[in-house]
Scaffold this active site. Structure first.
Site, PDB file in Angstrom:
ATOM      1  N   ARG A  66       0.842  -1.206   0.193  1.00  0.00           N
ATOM      2  CA  ARG A  66      -0.111  -0.048  -0.106  1.00  0.00           C
ATOM      3  C   ARG A  66       0.761   1.133   0.049  1.00  0.00           C
ATOM      4  O   ARG A  66       0.404   2.119  -0.712  1.00  0.00           O
ATOM      5  CB  ARG A  66      -0.906  -0.047   1.342  1.00  0.00           C
ATOM      6  CG  ARG A  66      -2.063  -0.918   0.882  1.00  0.00           C
ATOM      7  CD  ARG A  66      -2.782  -1.199   2.428  1.00  0.00           C
ATOM      8  NE  ARG A  66      -3.694   0.032   2.695  1.00  0.00           N
ATOM      9  CZ  ARG A  66      -3.905   0.283   3.980  1.00  0.00           C
ATOM     10  NH1 ARG A  66      -3.912  -0.749   4.731  1.00  0.00           N
ATOM     11  NH2 ARG A  66      -4.409   1.407   4.451  1.00  0.00           N
ATOM     12  N   VAL A  78      -4.668   7.524   6.290  1.00  0.00           N
ATOM     13  CA  VAL A  78      -3.313   7.094   6.633  1.00  0.00           C
ATOM     14  C   VAL A  78      -2.382   7.475   5.416  1.00  0.00           C
ATOM     15  O   VAL A  78      -1.263   7.363   5.669  1.00  0.00           O
ATOM     16  CB  VAL A  78      -3.060   5.656   6.976  1.00  0.00           C
ATOM     17  CG1 VAL A  78      -4.154   5.390   8.307  1.00  0.00           C
ATOM     18  CG2 VAL A  78      -3.244   4.607   6.168  1.00  0.00           C
ATOM     19  N   HIS A  92      -6.453   7.820  12.459  1.00  0.00           N
ATOM     20  CA  HIS A  92      -6.380   6.514  12.546  1.00  0.00           C
ATOM     21  C   HIS A  92      -4.648   6.363  12.067  1.00  0.00           C
ATOM     22  O   HIS A  92      -4.190   5.528  11.657  1.00  0.00           O
ATOM     23  CB  HIS A  92      -7.023   5.799  11.565  1.00  0.00           C
ATOM     24  CG  HIS A  92      -8.447   5.657  11.769  1.00  0.00           C
ATOM     25  ND1 HIS A  92      -9.297   5.401  11.007  1.00  0.00           N
ATOM     26  CD2 HIS A  92      -9.020   5.818  13.093  1.00  0.00           C
ATOM     27  CE1 HIS A  92     -10.651   5.454  11.611  1.00  0.00           C
ATOM     28  NE2 HIS A  92     -10.352   5.565  12.983  1.00  0.00           N
ATOM     29  N   THR A 129     -16.768   8.912   3.633  1.00  0.00           N
ATOM     30  CA  THR A 129     -16.502   7.998   4.670  1.00  0.00           C
ATOM     31  C   THR A 129     -18.094   7.076   4.846  1.00  0.00           C
ATOM     32  O   THR A 129     -18.949   7.739   4.808  1.00  0.00           O
ATOM     33  CB  THR A 129     -15.975   8.331   6.070  1.00  0.00           C
ATOM     34  OG1 THR A 129     -16.079   7.266   6.803  1.00  0.00           O
ATOM     35  CG2 THR A 129     -17.128   9.459   6.372  1.00  0.00           C
ATOM     36  N   ASN A 153     -20.715  12.180  -0.532  1.00  0.00           N
ATOM     37  CA  ASN A 153     -20.639  10.728  -1.017  1.00  0.00           C
ATOM     38  C   ASN A 153     -20.894  10.332  -2.192  1.00  0.00           C
ATOM     39  O   ASN A 153     -22.382  11.023  -2.446  1.00  0.00           O
ATOM     40  CB  ASN A 153     -20.839  10.159   0.438  1.00  0.00           C
ATOM     41  CG  ASN A 153     -20.283   8.721   0.331  1.00  0.00           C
ATOM     42  OD1 ASN A 153     -20.300   7.803  -0.518  1.00  0.00           O
ATOM     43  ND2 ASN A 153     -19.966   8.547   1.672  1.00  0.00           N
TER      44      ASN A 153
HETATM   45  C1  BJW Z   1     -16.505   8.470  -2.151  1.00  0.00           C
HETATM   46  C2  BJW Z   1     -15.947   8.455  -3.636  1.00  0.00           C
HETATM   47  C3  BJW Z   1     -15.688   9.945  -4.127  1.00  0.00           C
HETATM   48  C4  BJW Z   1     -15.976   6.419  -2.636  1.00  0.00           C
HETATM   49  N1  BJW Z   1     -16.155  11.072  -3.527  1.00  0.00           N
HETATM   50  N2  BJW Z   1     -17.081   9.646  -1.692  1.00  0.00           N
HETATM   51  C5  BJW Z   1     -19.142   1.122  18.729  1.00  0.00           C
HETATM   52  C6  BJW Z   1     -20.153  -0.126  17.967  1.00  0.00           C
HETATM   53  C7  BJW Z   1     -19.452  -1.181  17.329  1.00  0.00           C
HETATM   54  C8  BJW Z   1     -18.185  -1.273  17.271  1.00  0.00           C
HETATM   55  C9  BJW Z   1     -17.293  -0.490  17.905  1.00  0.00           C
HETATM   56  C10 BJW Z   1     -17.835   0.949  18.596  1.00  0.00           C
HETATM   57  N3  BJW Z   1     -16.620   1.502  19.093  1.00  0.00           N
HETATM   58  C11 BJW Z   1     -15.512   0.911  18.688  1.00  0.00           C
HETATM   59  C12 BJW Z   1     -15.824  -0.593  18.144  1.00  0.00           C
HETATM   60  C13 BJW Z   1     -14.976  -1.243  17.626  1.00  0.00           C
HETATM   61  C14 BJW Z   1     -14.165  -0.765  16.125  1.00  0.00           C
HETATM   62  C15 BJW Z   1     -15.366  -0.647  15.090  1.00  0.00           C
HETATM   63  O1  BJW Z   1     -15.793   0.440  14.753  1.00  0.00           O
HETATM   64  N4  BJW Z   1     -15.968  -1.604  14.412  1.00  0.00           N
HETATM   65  C16 BJW Z   1     -16.882  -1.614  13.634  1.00  0.00           C
HETATM   66  C17 BJW Z   1     -16.301  -2.322  12.055  1.00  0.00           C
HETATM   67  C18 BJW Z   1     -18.195  -1.835  13.914  1.00  0.00           C
HETATM   68  N5  BJW Z   1     -13.473   0.340  16.288  1.00  0.00           N
HETATM   69  C19 BJW Z   1     -12.332   0.241  16.827  1.00  0.00           C
HETATM   70  O2  BJW Z   1     -11.796  -0.858  17.321  1.00  0.00           O
HETATM   71  C20 BJW Z   1     -11.391   1.301  17.019  1.00  0.00           C
HETATM   72  N6  BJW Z   1     -11.102   1.493  18.433  1.00  0.00           N
HETATM   73  C21 BJW Z   1     -11.692   1.683  19.442  1.00  0.00           C
HETATM   74  O3  BJW Z   1     -12.866   2.083  19.559  1.00  0.00           O
HETATM   75  O4  BJW Z   1     -10.898   1.697  20.603  1.00  0.00           O
HETATM   76  C22 BJW Z   1     -11.483   1.473  21.847  1.00  0.00           C
HETATM   77  C23 BJW Z   1     -12.005  -0.035  22.203  1.00  0.00           C
HETATM   78  C24 BJW Z   1     -10.802  -0.756  22.117  1.00  0.00           C
HETATM   79  C25 BJW Z   1     -11.141  -2.046  22.533  1.00  0.00           C
HETATM   80  C26 BJW Z   1     -12.201  -2.777  22.154  1.00  0.00           C
HETATM   81  C27 BJW Z   1     -13.435  -1.797  21.793  1.00  0.00           C
HETATM   82  C28 BJW Z   1     -13.050  -0.318  21.621  1.00  0.00           C
HETATM   83  C29 BJW Z   1     -10.388   1.601  15.788  1.00  0.00           C
HETATM   84  C30 BJW Z   1     -10.761   1.618  14.803  1.00  0.00           C
HETATM   85  C31 BJW Z   1      -9.522   1.757  13.835  1.00  0.00           C
HETATM   86  C32 BJW Z   1      -9.938   1.570  12.241  1.00  0.00           C
HETATM   87  N7  BJW Z   1      -8.797   1.400  11.545  1.00  0.00           N
HETATM   88  C33 BJW Z   1      -8.810   1.379  10.070  1.00  0.00           C
HETATM   89  C34 BJW Z   1      -7.611   0.614   9.399  1.00  0.00           C
HETATM   90  C35 BJW Z   1      -6.443   1.931   9.432  1.00  0.00           C
HETATM   91  C36 BJW Z   1      -5.322   1.359   9.191  1.00  0.00           C
HETATM   92  C37 BJW Z   1      -5.132   1.009   7.766  1.00  0.00           C
HETATM   93  O5  BJW Z   1      -5.447   2.026   6.657  1.00  0.00           O
HETATM   94  O6  BJW Z   1      -4.888  -0.116   7.476  1.00  0.00           O
HETATM   95  O7  BJW Z   1      -9.097   2.576   9.677  1.00  0.00           O
HETATM   96  S1  BJW Z   1     -10.260   0.304   9.575  1.00  0.00           S
HETATM   97  C38 BJW Z   1     -10.482   1.269   8.078  1.00  0.00           C
HETATM   98  O8  BJW Z   1     -11.839   1.930   8.192  1.00  0.00           O
HETATM   99  C39 BJW Z   1      -9.553   2.746   7.928  1.00  0.00           C
HETATM  100  C40 BJW Z   1     -10.519   3.748   7.937  1.00  0.00           C
HETATM  101  O9  BJW Z   1      -9.991   4.811   8.152  1.00  0.00           O
HETATM  102  C41 BJW Z   1     -11.761   3.338   8.447  1.00  0.00           C
HETATM  103  C42 BJW Z   1     -12.925   3.947   7.865  1.00  0.00           C
HETATM  104  O10 BJW Z   1     -13.162   3.650   6.567  1.00  0.00           O
HETATM  105  P1  BJW Z   1     -13.639   4.941   5.553  1.00  0.00           P
HETATM  106  O11 BJW Z   1     -12.609   5.858   5.497  1.00  0.00           O
HETATM  107  O12 BJW Z   1     -14.871   5.192   5.955  1.00  0.00           O
HETATM  108  O13 BJW Z   1     -13.621   4.033   4.028  1.00  0.00           O
HETATM  109  P2  BJW Z   1     -14.855   3.096   3.285  1.00  0.00           P
HETATM  110  O14 BJW Z   1     -14.103   2.392   2.396  1.00  0.00           O
HETATM  111  O15 BJW Z   1     -15.527   2.254   4.447  1.00  0.00           O
HETATM  112  O16 BJW Z   1     -15.893   3.983   2.728  1.00  0.00           O
HETATM  113  C43 BJW Z   1     -15.593   4.952   1.660  1.00  0.00           C
HETATM  114  C44 BJW Z   1     -16.705   5.821   1.283  1.00  0.00           C
HETATM  115  O17 BJW Z   1     -16.257   6.581   0.229  1.00  0.00           O
HETATM  116  C45 BJW Z   1     -17.877   5.124   0.898  1.00  0.00           C
HETATM  117  O18 BJW Z   1     -18.863   5.602   1.462  1.00  0.00           O
HETATM  118  C46 BJW Z   1     -17.893   5.398  -0.555  1.00  0.00           C
HETATM  119  O19 BJW Z   1     -19.324   5.367  -1.008  1.00  0.00           O
HETATM  120  C47 BJW Z   1     -17.121   6.876  -0.720  1.00  0.00           C
HETATM  121  N8  BJW Z   1     -16.647   7.265  -1.979  1.00  0.00           N
HETATM  122  N9  BJW Z   1     -15.641   7.348  -3.937  1.00  0.00           N
HETATM  123  C48 BJW Z   1     -16.898  10.696  -2.367  1.00  0.00           C
HETATM  124  N10 BJW Z   1     -15.003   9.893  -5.351  1.00  0.00           N
END
Ligand code: BJW
Length: 239
Positions: free
Chosen positions: A69, A101, A117, A185, A210
């Site tokens: 990546r 990132v 992140h 997002t 979005n």
């Molecule tokens: C366009 C477009 C164009 C396309 N124009 N738009 C509450 C409820 C349930 C679960 C949890 C909760 N609180 C915490 C959790 C657990 C977990 C979580 O959220 N799980 C879910 C899956 C349910 N969260 C965590 O674990 C977080 N930590 C935490 O809460 O700590 C406390 C804790 C500790 C222990 C236990 C429990 C809690 C940490 C989250 C870390 C996320 N990390 C990642 C990876 C980063 C490293 C890497 O890059 O490899 O971050 S995951 C990944 O998703 C990355 C992103 O930043 C993140 C968000 O994704 P994003 O940016 O939204 O991308 P996509 O692909 O999903 O969406 C793209 C969008 O763009 C789409 O909508 C398209 O339509 C659009 N689009 N082209 C405009 N041209």
């Protein structure tokens, strides 16, 4: 075309929080995470790559996924959406909060950037989180020169805490802003996904950009369907 009420809001705005996700980098050629065909996780499960357990189980595979990546990101450039936000910062009080990132906002010239992140170009020790700048490439993943543990990218994996104070700093900026713009997002990953809802409750005018609807779309003051690289330059013209 933006409607008159939105143009008026943008014109009158003084303080803006911009919140971005993978979609803003899509037009630069960086795959998003959750696109079923082309997304970064199309051939893997997220939990097989982006957790501490995954790294413990298969550190070589995880390290190489990030190396692939990094190489891909080094090959692309910011797009019109990144540049529009950087330009906005010269005209308004802007805090840019990104889940990405990839550093593309900084490359485009944004200065006030909060990376929720982490950053794929920083490396840290798996054991004690110390940031490490140089290492020997004899082994994959390389070893920490100080303690011998594996090195890993300085990004936030599932189950890990975001950096100290990142969410509260964002919320403080939201409390002061008049416009909150959420861009590209899916709103599925917490705690970041709560920020647009927090902004709405705090009384900010909330705008979503979005290509697809998200869980926030129905709550936004204004939800625009389209590409950020096409819509954000129109925001600048309106300002
Ligand atoms: C366009 C477009 C164009 C396309 N124009 N738009 C509450 C409820 C349930 C679960 C949890 C909760 N609180 C915490 C959790 C657990 C977990 C979580 O959220 N799980 C879910 C899956 C349910 N969260 C965590 O674990 C977080 N930590 C935490 O809460 O700590 C406390 C804790 C500790 C222990 C236990 C429990 C809690 C940490 C989250 C870390 C996320 N990390 C990642 C990876 C980063 C490293 C890497 O890059 O490899 O971050 S995951 C990944 O998703 C990355 C992103 O930043 C993140 C968000 O994704 P994003 O940016 O939204 O991308 P996509 O692909 O999903 O969406 C793209 C969008 O763009 C789409 O909508 C398209 O339509 C659009 N689009 N082209 C405009 N041209």
């Amino acid at each position: 075309m933006l409607d008159k009420a939105l143009i008026q809001k943008l014109r009158e705005s003084k303080s803006i929080v911009v919140f971005t996700g993978a979609g803003i980098s899509a037009e630069s050629g960086v795959p998003t995470f959750r696109d079923a065909q082309t997304g970064l996780w199309a051939n893997f499960k997220a939990e097989e790559l982006a957790t501490r357990a995954a790294f413990r189980k298969n550190p070589k595979m995880v390290w190489e996924w990030y190396a692939m990546r990094r190489a891909m990101i080094l090959d692309v450039k910011p797009n019109a959406g990144h540049y529009a936000i950087a330009e906005m910062e010269k005209r308004r009080d802007v805090l840019l909060v990104t889940q990405n990132v990839d550093s593309l906002h900084s490359v485009a010239g944004s200065k006030s950037v909060l990376e929720l992140h982490g950053n794929i170009f920083r490396t840290k020790c798996f054991m004690n989180n110390e940031i490490i700048d140089s290492w020997s490439d004899e082994e994959i993943p390389p070893r920490c020169p100080n303690c011998g543990s594996h090195l890993r990218p300085d990004v936030v994996w599932f189950g890990e805490d975001l950096s100290d104070g990142a969410i509260s700093k964002t919320e403080e900026a939201i409390d002061r802003c008049d416009i909150f713009i959420t861009i590209g997002t899916s709103g599925l990953v917490y705690p970041a996904a709560e920020l647009p809802f927090y902004a709405r409750k705090a009384g900010a005018f909330t705008i979503e950009i979005n290509t697809e609807p998200t869980p926030f779309s129905d709550y936004a003051s204004c939800s625009l369907r389209g590409k950020s690289g096409e819509i954000l330059p129109q925001f600048l013209s309106a300002m």
